[in-house]
Design a protein around this motif. Structure first.
Motif, PDB file in Angstrom:
ATOM      1  N   LYS A 193     -11.187 -32.037  14.458  1.00 39.24           N
ATOM      2  CA  LYS A 193     -12.458 -32.770  14.566  1.00 39.24           C
ATOM      3  C   LYS A 193     -12.260 -34.241  14.214  1.00 39.24           C
ATOM      4  O   LYS A 193     -12.831 -35.127  14.853  1.00 39.24           O
ATOM      5  N   ALA A 194     -11.451 -34.523  13.185  1.00 41.93           N
ATOM      6  CA  ALA A 194     -11.231 -35.900  12.760  1.00 41.93           C
ATOM      7  C   ALA A 194     -10.457 -36.698  13.811  1.00 41.93           C
ATOM      8  O   ALA A 194     -10.706 -37.886  14.011  1.00 41.93           O
ATOM      9  N   LEU A 195      -9.552 -36.017  14.523  1.00 40.64           N
ATOM     10  CA  LEU A 195      -8.714 -36.709  15.506  1.00 40.64           C
ATOM     11  C   LEU A 195      -9.375 -36.850  16.870  1.00 40.64           C
ATOM     12  O   LEU A 195      -9.135 -37.836  17.581  1.00 40.64           O
ATOM     13  N   LEU A 196     -10.173 -35.858  17.256  1.00 40.23           N
ATOM     14  CA  LEU A 196     -10.763 -35.884  18.603  1.00 40.23           C
ATOM     15  C   LEU A 196     -12.258 -36.184  18.522  1.00 40.23           C
ATOM     16  O   LEU A 196     -13.110 -35.388  18.889  1.00 40.23           O
ATOM     17  N   VAL A 197     -12.554 -37.379  18.022  1.00 45.01           N
ATOM     18  CA  VAL A 197     -13.956 -37.811  17.914  1.00 45.01           C
ATOM     19  C   VAL A 197     -14.252 -38.918  18.917  1.00 45.01           C
ATOM     20  O   VAL A 197     -13.369 -39.575  19.403  1.00 45.01           O
ATOM     21  N   ALA A 221     -15.989 -26.936  23.544  1.00 41.94           N
ATOM     22  CA  ALA A 221     -16.216 -27.906  22.464  1.00 41.94           C
ATOM     23  C   ALA A 221     -16.494 -29.294  23.037  1.00 41.94           C
ATOM     24  O   ALA A 221     -17.355 -30.024  22.538  1.00 41.94           O
ATOM     25  N   ARG A 222     -15.778 -29.644  24.095  1.00 37.54           N
ATOM     26  CA  ARG A 222     -16.002 -30.960  24.705  1.00 37.54           C
ATOM     27  C   ARG A 222     -17.368 -31.020  25.371  1.00 37.54           C
ATOM     28  O   ARG A 222     -18.088 -32.012  25.225  1.00 37.54           O
ATOM     29  N   SER A 223     -17.750 -29.960  26.069  1.00 39.16           N
ATOM     30  CA  SER A 223     -19.047 -30.005  26.775  1.00 39.16           C
ATOM     31  C   SER A 223     -20.220 -30.017  25.800  1.00 39.16           C
ATOM     32  O   SER A 223     -21.287 -30.533  26.126  1.00 39.16           O
ATOM     33  N   SER A 224     -20.029 -29.496  24.601  1.00 41.67           N
ATOM     34  CA  SER A 224     -21.104 -29.524  23.602  1.00 41.67           C
ATOM     35  C   SER A 224     -21.115 -30.822  22.808  1.00 41.67           C
ATOM     36  O   SER A 224     -22.016 -31.064  22.012  1.00 41.67           O
ATOM     37  N   GLY A 225     -20.095 -31.665  23.013  1.00 39.30           N
ATOM     38  CA  GLY A 225     -20.012 -32.934  22.287  1.00 39.30           C
ATOM     39  C   GLY A 225     -19.323 -32.820  20.940  1.00 39.30           C
ATOM     40  O   GLY A 225     -19.239 -33.803  20.202  1.00 39.30           O
ATOM     41  N   ALA A 226     -18.788 -31.635  20.610  1.00 41.76           N
ATOM     42  CA  ALA A 226     -18.130 -31.456  19.307  1.00 41.76           C
ATOM     43  C   ALA A 226     -16.773 -32.158  19.261  1.00 41.76           C
ATOM     44  O   ALA A 226     -16.343 -32.607  18.197  1.00 41.76           O
ATOM     45  N   LEU A 227     -16.091 -32.254  20.406  1.00 46.87           N
ATOM     46  CA  LEU A 227     -14.800 -32.924  20.495  1.00 46.87           C
ATOM     47  C   LEU A 227     -14.790 -33.839  21.712  1.00 46.87           C
ATOM     48  O   LEU A 227     -15.518 -33.599  22.678  1.00 46.87           O
ATOM     49  N   PHE A 245     -11.930 -35.575  24.396  1.00 45.70           N
ATOM     50  CA  PHE A 245     -10.548 -35.698  24.864  1.00 45.70           C
ATOM     51  C   PHE A 245     -10.564 -35.762  26.379  1.00 45.70           C
ATOM     52  O   PHE A 245     -11.524 -35.345  27.022  1.00 45.70           O
ATOM     53  N   ASP A 246      -9.468 -36.300  26.946  1.00 45.36           N
ATOM     54  CA  ASP A 246      -9.338 -36.384  28.399  1.00 45.36           C
ATOM     55  C   ASP A 246      -8.530 -35.222  28.968  1.00 45.36           C
ATOM     56  O   ASP A 246      -8.868 -34.671  30.002  1.00 45.36           O
ATOM     57  N   ASP A 247      -7.465 -34.860  28.289  1.00 45.28           N
ATOM     58  CA  ASP A 247      -6.533 -33.852  28.785  1.00 45.28           C
ATOM     59  C   ASP A 247      -6.657 -32.582  27.957  1.00 45.28           C
ATOM     60  O   ASP A 247      -6.276 -32.556  26.779  1.00 45.28           O
ATOM     61  N   SER A 248      -7.167 -31.512  28.565  1.00 47.31           N
ATOM     62  CA  SER A 248      -7.414 -30.276  27.805  1.00 47.31           C
ATOM     63  C   SER A 248      -6.114 -29.613  27.354  1.00 47.31           C
ATOM     64  O   SER A 248      -6.054 -29.037  26.261  1.00 47.31           O
ATOM     65  N   GLU A 264      -7.779 -23.098  26.038  1.00 44.53           N
ATOM     66  CA  GLU A 264      -8.238 -24.254  26.807  1.00 44.53           C
ATOM     67  C   GLU A 264      -9.733 -24.132  27.107  1.00 44.53           C
ATOM     68  O   GLU A 264     -10.487 -25.097  26.982  1.00 44.53           O
ATOM     69  N   ALA A 265     -10.188 -22.924  27.448  1.00 46.03           N
ATOM     70  CA  ALA A 265     -11.610 -22.700  27.718  1.00 46.03           C
ATOM     71  C   ALA A 265     -12.452 -22.954  26.472  1.00 46.03           C
ATOM     72  O   ALA A 265     -13.558 -23.510  26.551  1.00 46.03           O
ATOM     73  N   VAL A 266     -11.930 -22.582  25.300  1.00 43.31           N
ATOM     74  CA  VAL A 266     -12.655 -22.834  24.039  1.00 43.31           C
ATOM     75  C   VAL A 266     -12.786 -24.339  23.801  1.00 43.31           C
ATOM     76  O   VAL A 266     -13.864 -24.844  23.462  1.00 43.31           O
TER      77      VAL A 266
END
Length: 198
Positions: free
Chosen positions: A194-198, A139-145, A147-150, A133-135
């Protein structure tokens, strides 16, 4: 007892536990039987592990240690999250499809008390899930992914990586994937994530 001697004895005891687990199942495996098989005293087993559940908790924890250690060390660096997932994937697949994990899961499925399943969950999945979850939050904070729910994002990653591979191994319908297959599956899981969580 010197540390290297204790480590060797623990390996022998744990190997005996796996051997009995495969032949007798969790319910049929006793501390006395393990001690006899490992040529160790009952006192040693109870001093080191506490009880049967403690011994099996140690087996699960040791089995998951490489994956957990990999995640912990990577999270201490500034490595980008998707690279962490790509390097983690083959290790996680190796863990989950390895002979020891298969033996533990087969025994847990046959254990009507649910004790071994609870131990597997607590010392395996529940120990690794927060690190994954931390990983993904990185990814979300860097903009790579996005999502709302980790927790759902971690579940999606695990579904993409593992699918029904582990259960097919447990029921004997899938050979253990080799290193190349594990690496390819891990890379594909990250690509699809990556394709799904854009």
């Amino acid at each position: 007892m010197r540390e290297e001697n204790r480590s060797l004895r623990q390996e022998q005891i744990e190997a005996a536990a796996y051997e009995l687990l495969e032949t007798k199942g969790y319910a049929g495996t006793s501390m006395q039987g393990i001690a006899r098989k490992a040529r160790a005293s009952n006192e040693t087993l109870y001093n080191w592990y506490g009880d049967k559940q403690g011994l099996f908790r140690a087996l699960v924890t040791r089995n998951a240690a490489e994956v957990k250690g990999h995640l912990e060390s990577e999270l201490e660096t500034d490595t980008d999250a998707l690279s962490i997932l790509e390097s983690l994937g083959p290790k996680l697949l190796d863990l989950l499809t390895g002979d020891r994990a298969v033996a533990l899961n087969r025994a847990a499925a046959a254990d009507s008390t649910g004790e071994l399943g609870a131990t597997l969950s607590a010392s395996g999945r529940e120990a690794v899930f927060p690190l994954l979850e931390a990983v993904l939050l990185r990814a979300r904070s860097s903009g790579a992914l996005r999502f709302d729910d980790s927790a759902q994002a971690v579940g999606l990653y695990l579904d993409l990586l593992i699918g029904d591979l582990q259960i097919r191994r447990v029921i004997g319908r899938q050979p253990r994937p080799d290193a190349a297959a594990r690496a390819a599956r891990a890379a594909r899981a990250v690509r699809y994530l990556k394709a799904l969580l854009v």
